[in-house]
Design a protein around this motif. Structure first.
Motif, PDB file in Angstrom:
ATOM      1  N   SER A 132     -19.764  34.053  -0.849  1.00  0.00           N
ATOM      2  CA  SER A 132     -20.133  35.453  -1.063  1.00  0.00           C
ATOM      3  C   SER A 132     -21.644  35.588  -1.001  1.00  0.00           C
ATOM      4  O   SER A 132     -22.386  34.654  -1.328  1.00  0.00           O
ATOM      5  N   ASP A 133     -22.106  36.762  -0.563  1.00  0.00           N
ATOM      6  CA  ASP A 133     -23.530  37.060  -0.512  1.00  0.00           C
ATOM      7  C   ASP A 133     -23.972  37.704  -1.823  1.00  0.00           C
ATOM      8  O   ASP A 133     -23.180  37.822  -2.772  1.00  0.00           O
ATOM      9  N   ASP A 134     -25.200  38.163  -1.887  1.00  0.00           N
ATOM     10  CA  ASP A 134     -25.691  38.837  -3.081  1.00  0.00           C
ATOM     11  C   ASP A 134     -24.895  40.117  -3.342  1.00  0.00           C
ATOM     12  O   ASP A 134     -24.521  40.839  -2.411  1.00  0.00           O
ATOM     13  N   TYR A 135     -24.693  40.427  -4.614  1.00  0.00           N
ATOM     14  CA  TYR A 135     -23.963  41.628  -5.005  1.00  0.00           C
ATOM     15  C   TYR A 135     -24.722  42.887  -4.597  1.00  0.00           C
ATOM     16  O   TYR A 135     -25.952  42.944  -4.684  1.00  0.00           O
ATOM     17  N   ARG A 136     -23.969  43.884  -4.162  1.00  0.00           N
ATOM     18  CA  ARG A 136     -24.544  45.192  -3.874  1.00  0.00           C
ATOM     19  C   ARG A 136     -24.499  46.034  -5.146  1.00  0.00           C
ATOM     20  O   ARG A 136     -23.463  46.150  -5.794  1.00  0.00           O
ATOM     21  N   ILE A 137     -25.632  46.630  -5.507  1.00  0.00           N
ATOM     22  CA  ILE A 137     -25.720  47.474  -6.698  1.00  0.00           C
ATOM     23  C   ILE A 137     -25.941  48.906  -6.250  1.00  0.00           C
ATOM     24  O   ILE A 137     -26.994  49.230  -5.681  1.00  0.00           O
ATOM     25  N   PRO A 138     -25.003  49.802  -6.470  1.00  0.00           N
ATOM     26  CA  PRO A 138     -25.200  51.196  -6.054  1.00  0.00           C
ATOM     27  C   PRO A 138     -26.268  51.882  -6.905  1.00  0.00           C
ATOM     28  O   PRO A 138     -26.369  51.654  -8.103  1.00  0.00           O
ATOM     29  N   VAL A 139     -27.079  52.699  -6.267  1.00  0.00           N
ATOM     30  CA  VAL A 139     -28.138  53.439  -6.940  1.00  0.00           C
ATOM     31  C   VAL A 139     -27.840  54.922  -6.780  1.00  0.00           C
ATOM     32  O   VAL A 139     -27.563  55.396  -5.682  1.00  0.00           O
ATOM     33  N   SER A 140     -27.869  55.658  -7.867  1.00  0.00           N
ATOM     34  CA  SER A 140     -27.531  57.076  -7.824  1.00  0.00           C
ATOM     35  C   SER A 140     -28.624  57.877  -7.146  1.00  0.00           C
ATOM     36  O   SER A 140     -29.757  57.425  -6.966  1.00  0.00           O
ATOM     37  N   GLY A 141     -28.296  59.114  -6.793  1.00  0.00           N
ATOM     38  CA  GLY A 141     -29.263  59.990  -6.141  1.00  0.00           C
ATOM     39  C   GLY A 141     -30.441  60.344  -7.027  1.00  0.00           C
ATOM     40  O   GLY A 141     -31.485  60.762  -6.542  1.00  0.00           O
ATOM     41  N   GLU A 142     -30.301  60.203  -8.342  1.00  0.00           N
ATOM     42  CA  GLU A 142     -31.400  60.511  -9.241  1.00  0.00           C
ATOM     43  C   GLU A 142     -32.592  59.593  -9.000  1.00  0.00           C
ATOM     44  O   GLU A 142     -33.727  59.970  -9.233  1.00  0.00           O
ATOM     45  N   SER A 143     -32.332  58.373  -8.548  1.00  0.00           N
ATOM     46  CA  SER A 143     -33.442  57.458  -8.283  1.00  0.00           C
ATOM     47  C   SER A 143     -34.317  57.993  -7.152  1.00  0.00           C
ATOM     48  O   SER A 143     -35.538  57.894  -7.194  1.00  0.00           O
ATOM     49  N   ARG A 144     -33.691  58.557  -6.130  1.00  0.00           N
ATOM     50  CA  ARG A 144     -34.461  59.162  -5.039  1.00  0.00           C
ATOM     51  C   ARG A 144     -35.264  60.354  -5.553  1.00  0.00           C
ATOM     52  O   ARG A 144     -36.446  60.522  -5.201  1.00  0.00           O
ATOM     53  N   GLU A 145     -34.637  61.183  -6.385  1.00  0.00           N
ATOM     54  CA  GLU A 145     -35.340  62.329  -6.948  1.00  0.00           C
ATOM     55  C   GLU A 145     -36.495  61.878  -7.834  1.00  0.00           C
ATOM     56  O   GLU A 145     -37.552  62.506  -7.868  1.00  0.00           O
ATOM     57  N   GLN A 146     -36.272  60.756  -8.554  1.00  0.00           N
ATOM     58  CA  GLN A 146     -37.330  60.266  -9.417  1.00  0.00           C
ATOM     59  C   GLN A 146     -38.540  59.818  -8.599  1.00  0.00           C
ATOM     60  O   GLN A 146     -39.689  60.029  -8.985  1.00  0.00           O
ATOM     61  N   LEU A 147     -38.276  59.215  -7.436  1.00  0.00           N
ATOM     62  CA  LEU A 147     -39.380  58.817  -6.562  1.00  0.00           C
ATOM     63  C   LEU A 147     -40.170  60.033  -6.092  1.00  0.00           C
ATOM     64  O   LEU A 147     -41.406  60.013  -6.024  1.00  0.00           O
ATOM     65  N   LEU A 148     -39.448  61.108  -5.763  1.00  0.00           N
ATOM     66  CA  LEU A 148     -40.133  62.325  -5.309  1.00  0.00           C
ATOM     67  C   LEU A 148     -40.951  62.951  -6.428  1.00  0.00           C
ATOM     68  O   LEU A 148     -42.063  63.443  -6.205  1.00  0.00           O
ATOM     69  N   GLU A 149     -40.403  62.946  -7.656  1.00  0.00           N
ATOM     70  CA  GLU A 149     -41.139  63.515  -8.783  1.00  0.00           C
ATOM     71  C   GLU A 149     -42.409  62.737  -9.071  1.00  0.00           C
ATOM     72  O   GLU A 149     -43.419  63.297  -9.496  1.00  0.00           O
ATOM     73  N   GLU A 150     -42.357  61.433  -8.841  1.00  0.00           N
ATOM     74  CA  GLU A 150     -43.536  60.604  -9.098  1.00  0.00           C
ATOM     75  C   GLU A 150     -44.523  60.656  -7.938  1.00  0.00           C
ATOM     76  O   GLU A 150     -45.574  60.000  -7.985  1.00  0.00           O
ATOM     77  N   GLY A 151     -44.179  61.399  -6.888  1.00  0.00           N
ATOM     78  CA  GLY A 151     -45.087  61.541  -5.765  1.00  0.00           C
ATOM     79  C   GLY A 151     -45.104  60.366  -4.819  1.00  0.00           C
ATOM     80  O   GLY A 151     -46.054  60.243  -4.019  1.00  0.00           O
ATOM     81  N   GLU A 152     -44.122  59.501  -4.894  1.00  0.00           N
ATOM     82  CA  GLU A 152     -44.072  58.351  -4.001  1.00  0.00           C
ATOM     83  C   GLU A 152     -43.281  58.692  -2.743  1.00  0.00           C
ATOM     84  O   GLU A 152     -42.327  59.473  -2.776  1.00  0.00           O
ATOM     85  N   GLU A 153     -43.694  58.093  -1.629  1.00  0.00           N
ATOM     86  CA  GLU A 153     -42.987  58.315  -0.377  1.00  0.00           C
ATOM     87  C   GLU A 153     -41.731  57.457  -0.312  1.00  0.00           C
ATOM     88  O   GLU A 153     -41.716  56.319  -0.781  1.00  0.00           O
ATOM     89  N   ILE A 154     -40.707  58.032   0.269  1.00  0.00           N
ATOM     90  CA  ILE A 154     -39.451  57.301   0.428  1.00  0.00           C
ATOM     91  C   ILE A 154     -39.474  56.585   1.766  1.00  0.00           C
ATOM     92  O   ILE A 154     -39.627  57.231   2.813  1.00  0.00           O
ATOM     93  N   PRO A 155     -39.341  55.258   1.774  1.00  0.00           N
ATOM     94  CA  PRO A 155     -39.372  54.518   3.047  1.00  0.00           C
ATOM     95  C   PRO A 155     -38.238  54.948   3.972  1.00  0.00           C
ATOM     96  O   PRO A 155     -37.193  55.444   3.530  1.00  0.00           O
ATOM     97  N   GLU A 156     -38.477  54.786   5.269  1.00  0.00           N
ATOM     98  CA  GLU A 156     -37.465  55.167   6.242  1.00  0.00           C
ATOM     99  C   GLU A 156     -36.201  54.315   6.107  1.00  0.00           C
ATOM    100  O   GLU A 156     -35.107  54.795   6.377  1.00  0.00           O
ATOM    101  N   ASP A 157     -36.363  53.054   5.692  1.00  0.00           N
ATOM    102  CA  ASP A 157     -35.206  52.168   5.548  1.00  0.00           C
ATOM    103  C   ASP A 157     -34.648  52.184   4.137  1.00  0.00           C
ATOM    104  O   ASP A 157     -33.950  51.263   3.725  1.00  0.00           O
TER     105      ASP A 157
END
Length: 374
Positions: free
Chosen positions: A201-226
């Motif tokens: 087996s490979d490394d476990y996949r950990i799902p991240v909720s959409g709030e993490s993306r919103e948190q990045l935007l609130e902190e003013g950080e750019e979201i990488p294309e990948d």
């Protein structure tokens, strides 16, 4: 009144259906137990749970601990996909013995939760969990309980010609793949057993909720294309292989067999060690940053070669059967702090032998067997 009338009518119809003649031939017997409390006194006080058949197949996981964690009173340690050990009624470590066909696993799994058990649940025919007085059969060291993995590596019954089984599995969360197979071939009174297991087996996949993306935007950080909504748990991959060959002679009043088993497992320890915040955190991080990075990538290589023997003889007289169980294992557990960099090495070379004499039932004296090996 209408309610009473309906119930009376239903009762009358039931009585008539029971007294009516049955013309259909019933070929199968179906037993329905209406209460979960309908158990004998021996079953109530012995404390034995047996996992086998379809139930075992449905609960089967990559480790013994994860396979048994749904049993009453059983939980498990968890150190990634490679290491998990049962905890029985809150007790673990040296207080819980893990056996393979009645003989100890002869490994270092009780020393630390990140040490894997040298037993392969994919080859198990059944797994027994013993609590209370029943565990005294296997010695006094497992005061919290005993887990006995029975895998049939030493055949005790003559198969009808050729008997085999194949299991193939896959998992999406870690891109896991698994294949296991076993084969029993009989020639006269001799039975040959072969089995093998491969899991990766490979490394476990950990799902991240959409709030993490919103948190990045609130902190003013750019979201990488990948940017991906899922993340991987670093260093959680695992790989193991197991090969077994066994040979048995099965007679009318006696049987004897032996088996050779080879087990290899390589797995990562995810997470590393967290550092508590303090006044000198910056200096500590500068001095030990490299060490912490290495700790986060600790991997373990486990290797065990094991030989088991098992036999039984039926006797006339006071003793009905004498049984022999024995095992020898050469075990090595190596912790790598980096690629090819050996840190700690655990070695264990040991053997265990047990002889049982079963008394024949006479004048009310009898030996009751619960959770015993056939």
């Amino acid at each position: 009144m209408s309610h009473i009338y309906l119930r009376s009518t239903a009762a009358t119809a039931l009585i008539l259906s029971l007294t009516a003649p049955a013309y259909a031939q019933i070929e199968d017997e179906i037993i329905v137990t209406g209460s979960p409390l309908m158990r004998s006194v021996d079953e109530a006080i012995t404390g034995v749970s047996v996992l086998s058949g379809d139930e075992l197949s449905n609960r089967l996981a990559s480790t013994i601990g994860e396979t048994l964690k749904s049993e009453p009173g059983v939980s498990s340690t968890y150190f990634g996909a490679g290491a998990s050990r049962p905890i029985i009624r809150g007790q673990g470590g040296d207080r819980v013995r893990v056996l393979t066909n009645g003989i100890g696993s002869i490994d270092a799994s009780s020393a630390s939760p990140d040490h894997a058990v040298a037993a392969e649940p994919a080859q198990a025919e059944r797994i027994e969990v013993l609590r209370g007085a029943a565990l005294l059969r296997y010695g006094s060291s497992g005061s919290g309980g005993v887990v006995n993995v029975i895998d049939g590596r030493i055949p005790t019954e003559l198969p009808d010609g050729v008997d085999g089984a194949v299991r193939i599995g896959a998992s999406s969360v870690d891109l896991g793949r698994e294949a296991a197979g076993s084969l029993d071939v009989a020639s006269g009174r001799i039975v040959l057993h072969l089995d093998g297991t491969f899991k990766e087996s490979d490394d476990y996949r950990i799902p991240v909720s959409g709030e993490s993306r919103e948190q990045l935007l609130e902190e003013g950080e750019e979201i990488p294309e990948d940017y991906d909504e899922s993340r991987r748990l670093d260093n959680s991959a695992a790989k193991s292989t197991a090969l077994t060959g066994g040979l048995s002679y099965i007679g009318d009043t006696a049987r004897f067999g032996f088996a050779v088993h080879k087990f290899d497992s390589d797995y990562g320890i995810p997470g590393g060690h967290a550092h508590e915040e303090g006044e000198d955190d910056e200096d500590h991080d500068e001095d030990h940053g490299d060490e912490e990075e290495e700790e986060e990538n600790v991997t373990i290589g486990l290797d065990q070669t094991r030989v088991d023997v098992n036999g039984a003889v039926d006797l006339p007289g006071f003793i009905q059967t004498v049984q022999l169980f024995g095992g020898y294992a050469d075990y090595t557990h190596t912790e790598f702090e980096g690629p090819g960099e050996v840190g700690t090495v655990f070695t264990n070379e040991g053997y265990e032998v047990r002889v049982e004499a079963i008394q024949r039932e006479r004048n009310g004296w009898a030996r009751r067997t619960r959770g015993s090996i056939p």
